[in-house]
Design a protein around this motif. Structure first.
Motif, PDB file in Angstrom:
ATOM      1  N   VAL A 177     -21.375  -6.307  30.286  1.00  0.00           N
ATOM      2  CA  VAL A 177     -22.720  -5.882  30.673  1.00  0.00           C
ATOM      3  C   VAL A 177     -22.689  -4.394  30.999  1.00  0.00           C
ATOM      4  N   SER A 178     -23.823  -3.765  30.845  1.00  0.00           N
ATOM      5  CA  SER A 178     -23.941  -2.341  31.128  1.00  0.00           C
ATOM      6  C   SER A 178     -24.362  -2.159  32.580  1.00  0.00           C
ATOM      7  N   LEU A 179     -23.495  -1.557  33.370  1.00  0.00           N
ATOM      8  CA  LEU A 179     -23.772  -1.356  34.789  1.00  0.00           C
ATOM      9  C   LEU A 179     -24.038   0.116  35.073  1.00  0.00           C
ATOM     10  N   ASN A 180     -25.076   0.381  35.855  1.00  0.00           N
ATOM     11  CA  ASN A 180     -25.337   1.737  36.311  1.00  0.00           C
ATOM     12  C   ASN A 180     -24.562   1.957  37.601  1.00  0.00           C
ATOM     13  N   ILE A 181     -23.455   2.638  37.490  1.00  0.00           N
ATOM     14  CA  ILE A 181     -22.579   2.855  38.634  1.00  0.00           C
ATOM     15  C   ILE A 181     -22.835   4.257  39.172  1.00  0.00           C
ATOM     16  N   PRO A 182     -23.409   4.372  40.361  1.00  0.00           N
ATOM     17  CA  PRO A 182     -23.723   5.700  40.913  1.00  0.00           C
ATOM     18  C   PRO A 182     -22.478   6.568  41.037  1.00  0.00           C
ATOM     19  N   SER A 183     -22.587   7.782  40.592  1.00  0.00           N
ATOM     20  CA  SER A 183     -21.432   8.680  40.580  1.00  0.00           C
ATOM     21  C   SER A 183     -20.967   9.048  41.980  1.00  0.00           C
ATOM     22  N   GLN A 186     -18.107 -11.889  39.075  1.00  0.00           N
ATOM     23  CA  GLN A 186     -18.748 -11.032  38.071  1.00  0.00           C
ATOM     24  C   GLN A 186     -20.238 -10.880  38.359  1.00  0.00           C
ATOM     25  N   TYR A 187     -20.895 -11.973  38.673  1.00  0.00           N
ATOM     26  CA  TYR A 187     -22.319 -11.896  39.011  1.00  0.00           C
ATOM     27  C   TYR A 187     -22.532 -11.008  40.238  1.00  0.00           C
ATOM     28  N   GLU A 188     -21.723 -11.187  41.245  1.00  0.00           N
ATOM     29  CA  GLU A 188     -21.891 -10.404  42.473  1.00  0.00           C
ATOM     30  C   GLU A 188     -21.574  -8.928  42.249  1.00  0.00           C
ATOM     31  N   TYR A 189     -20.684  -8.624  41.314  1.00  0.00           N
ATOM     32  CA  TYR A 189     -20.409  -7.226  40.981  1.00  0.00           C
ATOM     33  C   TYR A 189     -21.652  -6.521  40.438  1.00  0.00           C
ATOM     34  N   THR A 190     -22.549  -7.265  39.833  1.00  0.00           N
ATOM     35  CA  THR A 190     -23.748  -6.643  39.249  1.00  0.00           C
ATOM     36  C   THR A 190     -24.827  -6.361  40.291  1.00  0.00           C
ATOM     37  N   LEU A 191     -24.653  -6.854  41.510  1.00  0.00           N
ATOM     38  CA  LEU A 191     -25.674  -6.703  42.547  1.00  0.00           C
ATOM     39  C   LEU A 191     -25.531  -5.343  43.229  1.00  0.00           C
ATOM     40  N   ILE A 192     -25.921  -4.316  42.509  1.00  0.00           N
ATOM     41  CA  ILE A 192     -25.799  -2.933  42.982  1.00  0.00           C
ATOM     42  C   ILE A 192     -27.159  -2.450  43.483  1.00  0.00           C
ATOM     43  N   SER A 193     -27.186  -2.017  44.715  1.00  0.00           N
ATOM     44  CA  SER A 193     -28.415  -1.482  45.314  1.00  0.00           C
ATOM     45  C   SER A 193     -28.269   0.025  45.479  1.00  0.00           C
ATOM     46  N   ALA A 194     -29.024   0.775  44.681  1.00  0.00           N
ATOM     47  CA  ALA A 194     -28.923   2.235  44.726  1.00  0.00           C
ATOM     48  C   ALA A 194     -30.227   2.876  44.271  1.00  0.00           C
ATOM     49  N   ASN A 195     -31.349   2.204  44.569  1.00  0.00           N
ATOM     50  CA  ASN A 195     -32.623   2.739  44.092  1.00  0.00           C
ATOM     51  C   ASN A 195     -33.685   2.694  45.197  1.00  0.00           C
ATOM     52  N   ILE A 235     -23.430   8.670  61.648  1.00  0.00           N
ATOM     53  CA  ILE A 235     -22.712   8.816  60.385  1.00  0.00           C
ATOM     54  C   ILE A 235     -21.204   8.658  60.530  1.00  0.00           C
ATOM     55  N   SER A 236     -20.672   8.741  61.738  1.00  0.00           N
ATOM     56  CA  SER A 236     -19.233   8.557  61.917  1.00  0.00           C
ATOM     57  C   SER A 236     -18.780   7.185  61.448  1.00  0.00           C
ATOM     58  N   CYS A 237     -19.600   6.184  61.660  1.00  0.00           N
ATOM     59  CA  CYS A 237     -19.276   4.817  61.226  1.00  0.00           C
ATOM     60  C   CYS A 237     -19.964   4.450  59.915  1.00  0.00           C
ATOM     61  N   HIS A 238     -21.183   4.916  59.748  1.00  0.00           N
ATOM     62  CA  HIS A 238     -21.987   4.519  58.585  1.00  0.00           C
ATOM     63  C   HIS A 238     -21.994   5.638  57.540  1.00  0.00           C
ATOM     64  N   SER A 239     -20.799   6.032  57.139  1.00  0.00           N
ATOM     65  CA  SER A 239     -20.663   7.133  56.183  1.00  0.00           C
ATOM     66  C   SER A 239     -20.593   6.607  54.761  1.00  0.00           C
ATOM     67  N   THR A 240     -20.480   7.508  53.817  1.00  0.00           N
ATOM     68  CA  THR A 240     -20.480   7.276  52.368  1.00  0.00           C
ATOM     69  C   THR A 240     -21.847   6.770  51.926  1.00  0.00           C
ATOM     70  N   GLU A 241     -22.048   6.712  50.638  1.00  0.00           N
ATOM     71  CA  GLU A 241     -23.336   6.249  50.119  1.00  0.00           C
ATOM     72  C   GLU A 241     -23.528   4.737  50.267  1.00  0.00           C
ATOM     73  N   LEU A 242     -22.504   4.046  50.736  1.00  0.00           N
ATOM     74  CA  LEU A 242     -22.667   2.638  51.104  1.00  0.00           C
ATOM     75  C   LEU A 242     -23.212   2.502  52.523  1.00  0.00           C
ATOM     76  N   PHE A 243     -23.212   3.587  53.275  1.00  0.00           N
ATOM     77  CA  PHE A 243     -23.608   3.612  54.676  1.00  0.00           C
ATOM     78  C   PHE A 243     -22.724   2.700  55.519  1.00  0.00           C
ATOM     79  N   THR A 244     -21.457   2.679  55.172  1.00  0.00           N
ATOM     80  CA  THR A 244     -20.391   2.093  55.971  1.00  0.00           C
ATOM     81  C   THR A 244     -19.097   2.766  55.557  1.00  0.00           C
ATOM     82  N   ASP A 245     -18.240   3.024  56.527  1.00  0.00           N
ATOM     83  CA  ASP A 245     -16.922   3.563  56.191  1.00  0.00           C
ATOM     84  C   ASP A 245     -15.905   2.439  55.972  1.00  0.00           C
ATOM     85  N   GLN A 246     -16.373   1.194  56.074  1.00  0.00           N
ATOM     86  CA  GLN A 246     -15.563  -0.006  55.849  1.00  0.00           C
ATOM     87  C   GLN A 246     -14.415  -0.138  56.849  1.00  0.00           C
TER      88      GLN A 246
END
Length: 341
Positions: free
Chosen positions: A32-38, A182-191, A221-232
């Protein structure tokens, strides 16, 4: 945006009983074609060994919504992971078959491809290892993988789909785990509005949202960093403690005392729709969370330094709380949540 496209041709030679005749069965199972944010973090390494394919994703979605994964055929993965709630739900703790109550709040399923840890305590490092957990857990589906396979083998549509997705291997445990992943990998929220502002797509922050973004960058932002808004990372931030004696946070995985009541920092994406908040739904609203952080959290030896060094609190004025919530709502992705369908 990077696009992953590959075509896999699967050819099975089926020989007749007399070995004189043969039939060639060919499947095409493109990636499948995935739009992966750079600007998103690195993909989990397991993604590259289980890249989503057309039939793999179709199969995973079908399994995700199938109640036959539970022993009494009453709940599916989607019962606790609802799209309009960012694939979470609104119960403080997950509810399984027969109304059984789980240990923790069901986390949202979004941007899983970019996570390096899964679940509140990070007990899984690969998404493919996750699906078995709810299937066999007493408080969730209380089934077994053999029971699930036995049910699916009576359904010709599943047999066909498994063969198309996994090189004619038929229904297998790995096929179940890998297709759901695989299905869960496609659940990308970036819009979200935030993303559109960043991409200069004609959206602009309101005054309150812009002020909230400034507060966020100063105090969150110390904890909720990166474009995921979590530093994991895993942190004890002094939230009310789950009274369940089975709870220990990250220490259940590591066995380390210093990890007691540490939990993975949650993403703030779509946070507007994932209430209640906290590992067991301690807070009903975002206002409740911010008020608690402002007035002071529980003391703990391993309380995160961000709080411990500031009198166990993150001071926020009434206006800052209002603006911060306004900003967090810009992280809502209507398309991902299915509101544009």
């Amino acid at each position: 945006m990077k696009k992953l496209i590959r075509h896999i041709a699967i050819v099975l030679l089926i020989t007749s009983c007399n070995n004189d005749d043969s039939e060639l069965v060919s499947y095409s199972n493109p990636e499948v074609s995935l739009n992966i944010p750079s600007d998103f973090p690195e993909l989990n390494s397991s993604f590259y060994t289980n890249i989503p394919t057309e039939f793999g994703v179709e199969l995973g979605k079908k399994l995700f919504t199938d109640v036959r994964l539970s022993t009494d055929n009453t709940i599916s993965c989607s019962s606790c992971h609802i799209q309009e709630s960012a694939f979470a739900d609104h119960n403080p703790k997950g509810i399984g078959i027969e109304g059984r109550i789980g240990l923790r709040n069901a986390p949202p399923v979004q941007n899983m491809a970019f996570m390096q840890f899964y679940n509140w305590d990070g007990n899984k490092l690969q998404l493919e290892d996750q699906p078995l957990v709810p299937i066999i857990t007493h408080e969730e589906m209380d089934s077994s993988i053999l029971e699930v396979i036995g049910k699916l083998e009576t359904d010709p549509s599943y047999i066909e789909l498994f063969n198309k997705a996994f090189e004619g291997e038929g229904i297998t445990a790995d096929g179940i785990y890998n297709s759901i992943a695989q299905y869960e990998y496609t659940l990308i929220s970036a819009n979200s509005k935030y993303d559109k502002v960043k991409r200069n797509e004609g959206e602009t922050f309101t005054t309150s949202e812009a002020q909230g973004y400034a507060v966020f960058q100063d105090k969150c932002i110390s904890c909720h960093s990166t474009e995921l808004f979590t530093d994991q990372s895993f942190r004890n931030i002094g939230f009310p403690i789950n009274p369940d004696p089975e709870e220990g946070g990250r220490t259940r995985i590591t066995g380390l005392v210093e990890d007691y009541m540490r939990f993975r920092v949650p993403s703030l994406r779509n946070i507007e729709f994932t209430a209640p908040y906290g590992s067991f739904g301690q807070f009903a609203t975002l206002e409740d969370v911010l008020n608690y952080l402002d007035t002071g959290v529980l003391e703990a030896d391993n309380l995160d330094p961000i709080l411990k060094d500031n009198n166990n609190r993150i001071p926020l004025s009434t206006q800052e709380k209002t603006d911060l919530i306004a900003f967090m709502k810009t992280l809502s992705d209507a398309e991902f949540l299915g509101f544009n369908d």
